[in-house]
Design a protein around this motif. Structure first.
Motif, short mmCIF file in Angstrom:
data_model
loop_
_atom_site.label_atom_id
_atom_site.label_comp_id
_atom_site.label_asym_id
_atom_site.label_seq_id
_atom_site.Cartn_x
_atom_site.Cartn_y
_atom_site.Cartn_z
N ALA A 1 -8.33 9.56 18.35
CA ALA A 1 -9.09 8.96 17.35
C ALA A 1 -8.22 8.19 16.46
O ALA A 1 -8.56 6.97 16.25
N ASP A 2 -7.33 8.70 15.85
CA ASP A 2 -6.76 8.24 14.95
C ASP A 2 -5.86 7.13 15.59
O ASP A 2 -5.80 5.90 14.98
N ALA A 3 -5.24 7.46 16.77
CA ALA A 3 -4.56 6.42 17.64
C ALA A 3 -5.27 5.05 17.95
O ALA A 3 -5.02 3.82 17.94
N GLY A 4 -6.66 5.26 18.17
CA GLY A 4 -7.52 4.50 18.53
C GLY A 4 -8.49 3.55 17.44
O GLY A 4 -9.15 2.80 17.60
N CYS A 5 -8.28 3.99 16.28
CA CYS A 5 -9.10 3.54 14.87
C CYS A 5 -8.23 2.51 14.62
O CYS A 5 -7.10 2.50 13.99
N PRO A 6 -8.90 1.10 14.55
CA PRO A 6 -8.38 0.05 13.91
C PRO A 6 -8.13 -0.06 12.55
O PRO A 6 -7.06 -0.68 12.08
N PHE A 7 -8.73 0.91 11.87
CA PHE A 7 -8.22 0.85 10.35
C PHE A 7 -7.13 1.66 10.27
O PHE A 7 -6.34 1.39 9.27
N SER A 8 -6.96 2.69 10.89
CA SER A 8 -5.64 3.58 11.11
C SER A 8 -4.30 2.46 11.14
O SER A 8 -3.42 2.73 10.59
N ALA A 9 -4.40 1.91 12.22
CA ALA A 9 -3.43 0.80 12.53
C ALA A 9 -3.19 -0.16 11.37
O ALA A 9 -2.17 -0.67 10.98
N LEU A 10 -4.37 -0.61 10.76
CA LEU A 10 -4.30 -1.58 9.69
C LEU A 10 -3.52 -0.85 8.51
O LEU A 10 -2.49 -1.48 7.85
N ILE A 11 -4.00 0.17 8.14
CA ILE A 11 -3.12 1.08 6.95
C ILE A 11 -1.76 1.27 7.22
O ILE A 11 -0.79 1.12 6.38
N ARG A 12 -1.51 1.69 8.43
CA ARG A 12 -0.05 2.09 8.85
C ARG A 12 0.86 0.74 8.92
O ARG A 12 1.98 1.18 8.91
N ALA A 13 0.56 -0.37 8.94
CA ALA A 13 1.16 -1.53 8.71
C ALA A 13 2.00 -1.53 7.51
O ALA A 13 3.19 -1.98 7.62
N SER A 14 1.43 -0.89 6.64
CA SER A 14 2.01 -0.73 5.17
C SER A 14 2.12 0.65 4.28
O SER A 14 2.71 0.58 3.33
N ALA A 15 1.47 1.66 5.08
CA ALA A 15 1.37 2.80 4.36
C ALA A 15 1.62 3.95 5.54
O ALA A 15 1.66 3.66 6.63
N THR A 16 0.84 5.17 5.02
CA THR A 16 0.99 6.28 6.23
C THR A 16 -0.39 6.77 6.04
O THR A 16 -1.05 6.61 5.12
N VAL A 17 -0.58 7.38 7.24
CA VAL A 17 -1.86 7.89 7.48
C VAL A 17 -1.59 9.30 8.02
O VAL A 17 -0.70 9.62 8.72
N GLY A 18 -2.34 10.27 7.27
CA GLY A 18 -2.23 11.75 7.90
C GLY A 18 -3.59 12.33 8.20
O GLY A 18 -4.75 11.66 7.66
N VAL A 19 -3.64 13.12 9.31
CA VAL A 19 -4.87 13.64 9.71
C VAL A 19 -4.79 15.35 10.06
O VAL A 19 -3.86 15.50 10.61
N THR A 20 -5.71 15.76 9.68
CA THR A 20 -6.01 17.37 9.64
C THR A 20 -7.36 17.26 10.44
O THR A 20 -8.11 16.80 10.00
N ALA A 21 -7.36 18.45 11.39
CA ALA A 21 -8.53 18.67 12.05
C ALA A 21 -8.86 20.17 12.38
O ALA A 21 -7.65 20.85 12.82
N SER A 22 -9.93 20.44 12.07
CA SER A 22 -10.44 22.02 12.34
C SER A 22 -11.84 22.11 12.74
O SER A 22 -12.74 21.18 12.23
N LEU A 23 -12.16 23.17 13.50
CA LEU A 23 -13.50 23.22 13.95
C LEU A 23 -14.20 24.15 12.84
O LEU A 23 -13.45 24.91 12.05
N THR A 24 -15.47 23.88 12.65
CA THR A 24 -16.14 24.84 11.63
C THR A 24 -16.89 25.96 12.55
O THR A 24 -17.18 25.91 13.45
#
Length: 148
Positions: free
Chosen positions: A125-148
Protein backbone atom coordinates in the motif's frame (compact mmCIF):
# COMPACT_ATOMS: atom_id res chain seq x y z
CA UNK A 1 -7.79 5.34 -13.41
CA UNK A 2 -8.78 8.66 -15.00
CA UNK A 3 -6.86 11.86 -14.49
CA UNK A 4 -7.90 13.41 -11.16
CA UNK A 5 -8.04 17.17 -10.61
CA UNK A 6 -9.27 18.72 -7.36
CA UNK A 7 -9.32 22.31 -6.20
CA UNK A 8 -9.10 24.19 -2.93
CA UNK A 9 -9.82 27.90 -2.49
CA UNK A 10 -7.86 29.84 0.11
CA UNK A 11 -8.03 33.34 1.54
CA UNK A 12 -5.64 35.23 3.79
CA UNK A 13 -6.04 38.60 5.48
CA UNK A 14 -3.31 40.50 7.28
CA UNK A 15 0.37 39.91 7.81
CA UNK A 16 1.76 36.45 8.49
CA UNK A 17 2.18 36.97 12.25
CA UNK A 18 -1.28 38.28 13.04
CA UNK A 19 -3.24 37.37 9.94
CA UNK A 20 -5.67 34.54 9.36
CA UNK A 21 -7.04 32.59 6.46
CA UNK A 22 -9.58 30.00 5.43
CA UNK A 23 -9.43 26.89 3.26
CA UNK A 24 -12.45 25.62 1.34
CA UNK A 25 -12.86 22.42 -0.67
CA UNK A 26 -13.79 24.12 -3.92
CA UNK A 27 -14.32 20.93 -5.93
CA UNK A 28 -16.47 18.95 -3.52
CA UNK A 29 -17.75 21.39 -0.92
CA UNK A 30 -16.80 18.78 1.72
CA UNK A 31 -15.48 21.51 4.01
CA UNK A 32 -15.95 25.23 4.00
CA UNK A 33 -13.80 27.97 5.48
CA UNK A 34 -11.46 25.87 7.64
CA UNK A 35 -9.54 28.50 9.61
CA UNK A 36 -5.75 28.57 9.72
CA UNK A 37 -3.14 30.92 11.17
CA UNK A 38 0.58 31.00 11.78
CA UNK A 39 -0.15 30.26 15.45
CA UNK A 40 -2.14 27.14 14.50
CA UNK A 41 0.84 26.03 12.45
CA UNK A 42 3.63 26.54 14.98
CA UNK A 43 1.86 26.58 18.35
CA UNK A 44 -1.42 25.41 19.86
CA UNK A 45 -4.00 24.75 17.11
CA UNK A 46 -6.97 26.11 19.11
CA UNK A 47 -9.49 24.63 16.68
CA UNK A 48 -7.68 25.78 13.55
CA UNK A 49 -5.87 23.64 11.00
CA UNK A 50 -2.48 23.89 9.28
CA UNK A 51 -0.91 22.83 6.00
CA UNK A 52 0.90 20.02 7.82
CA UNK A 53 -2.34 18.68 9.32
CA UNK A 54 -3.98 18.75 5.89
CA UNK A 55 -0.98 16.93 4.40
CA UNK A 56 -1.22 14.29 7.16
CA UNK A 57 -4.93 13.90 6.35
CA UNK A 58 -4.25 13.56 2.63
CA UNK A 59 -1.38 11.10 3.07
CA UNK A 60 -3.34 9.04 5.59
CA UNK A 61 -6.45 8.90 3.38
CA UNK A 62 -4.45 7.90 0.30
CA UNK A 63 -2.63 5.17 2.23
CA UNK A 64 -5.88 3.88 3.77
CA UNK A 65 -7.54 3.43 0.39
CA UNK A 66 -4.39 1.80 -0.99
CA UNK A 67 -4.28 -0.62 1.97
CA UNK A 68 -7.98 -1.48 1.61
CA UNK A 69 -7.34 -2.24 -2.06
CA UNK A 70 -4.29 -4.42 -1.32
CA UNK A 71 -6.20 -6.40 1.30
CA UNK A 72 -9.21 -6.91 -0.98
CA UNK A 73 -6.94 -8.04 -3.83
CA UNK A 74 -5.38 -10.58 -1.45
CA UNK A 75 -8.87 -11.96 -0.71
CA UNK A 76 -9.03 -10.50 2.80
CA UNK A 77 -11.02 -7.27 2.62
CA UNK A 78 -10.78 -5.25 5.82
CA UNK A 79 -13.62 -5.00 8.27
CA UNK A 80 -12.05 -1.82 9.72
CA UNK A 81 -8.84 0.14 9.30
CA UNK A 82 -7.66 2.72 11.83
CA UNK A 83 -4.82 4.84 10.49
CA UNK A 84 -2.89 7.62 12.15
CA UNK A 85 -0.58 9.80 10.08
CA UNK A 86 1.85 12.25 11.68
CA UNK A 87 3.69 14.76 9.47
CA UNK A 88 6.82 16.42 10.86
CA UNK A 89 8.26 19.71 9.67
CA UNK A 90 11.67 20.73 11.00
CA UNK A 91 14.49 23.15 10.30
CA UNK A 92 16.92 21.74 7.74
CA UNK A 93 20.29 23.41 7.61
CA UNK A 94 20.59 25.60 4.54
CA UNK A 95 16.99 24.93 3.46
CA UNK A 96 14.81 26.44 6.18
CA UNK A 97 11.72 24.61 7.39
CA UNK A 98 10.97 21.45 5.42
CA UNK A 99 8.67 18.44 5.71
CA UNK A 100 11.14 15.81 6.92
CA UNK A 101 8.97 12.79 7.79
CA UNK A 102 5.52 11.28 7.56
CA UNK A 103 4.73 8.37 9.89
CA UNK A 104 1.77 6.08 9.25
CA UNK A 105 0.57 3.69 11.94
CA UNK A 106 -2.00 1.23 10.61
CA UNK A 107 -4.22 -1.01 12.71
CA UNK A 108 -6.77 -3.27 11.13
CA UNK A 109 -9.49 -5.77 11.78
CA UNK A 110 -9.09 -8.09 8.80
CA UNK A 111 -10.79 -11.49 8.99
CA UNK A 112 -8.66 -14.24 7.47
CA UNK A 113 -5.47 -12.17 7.47
CA UNK A 114 -2.44 -12.83 9.68
CA UNK A 115 0.17 -10.32 10.90
CA UNK A 116 2.59 -11.20 8.08
CA UNK A 117 -0.09 -10.76 5.43
CA UNK A 118 -1.18 -7.45 6.94
CA UNK A 119 2.41 -6.18 7.05
CA UNK A 120 2.92 -7.24 3.43
CA UNK A 121 -0.28 -5.46 2.37
CA UNK A 122 0.81 -2.31 4.23
CA UNK A 123 4.20 -2.37 2.48
CA UNK A 124 2.51 -2.73 -0.90
CA UNK A 125 0.00 0.00 0.00
CA UNK A 126 2.84 2.38 0.84
CA UNK A 127 4.59 1.55 -2.45
CA UNK A 128 1.37 2.22 -4.37
CA UNK A 129 0.32 5.39 -2.55
CA UNK A 130 0.97 8.51 -4.67
CA UNK A 131 1.28 10.67 -1.54
CA UNK A 132 3.99 8.38 -0.14
CA UNK A 133 5.88 8.80 -3.42
CA UNK A 134 5.41 12.58 -3.32
CA UNK A 135 6.67 12.85 0.25
CA UNK A 136 9.60 10.51 -0.41
CA UNK A 137 10.85 12.93 -3.05
CA UNK A 138 12.19 15.14 -0.24
CA UNK A 139 11.49 13.39 3.09
CA UNK A 140 11.10 9.96 4.67
CA UNK A 141 8.01 7.84 5.19
CA UNK A 142 7.63 5.26 7.94
CA UNK A 143 4.89 2.65 8.19
CA UNK A 144 3.97 0.33 11.04
CA UNK A 145 1.14 -2.16 10.73
CA UNK A 146 -0.61 -4.48 13.16
CA UNK A 147 -3.89 -6.32 13.43
CA UNK A 148 -6.29 -5.43 16.21
Amino acid sequence: MPRIVREAALTWEGNVARGAGTITAASSGAYDALPYTLASRISTPEGKTSPEELLASAHGACFTMSLASELATAGTPPERLDIRCVVTMDEVQGKGHQIVHSQIDAHGTVPGCDEAGFAQAAEAADAGCPFSALIRASATVGVTASLT
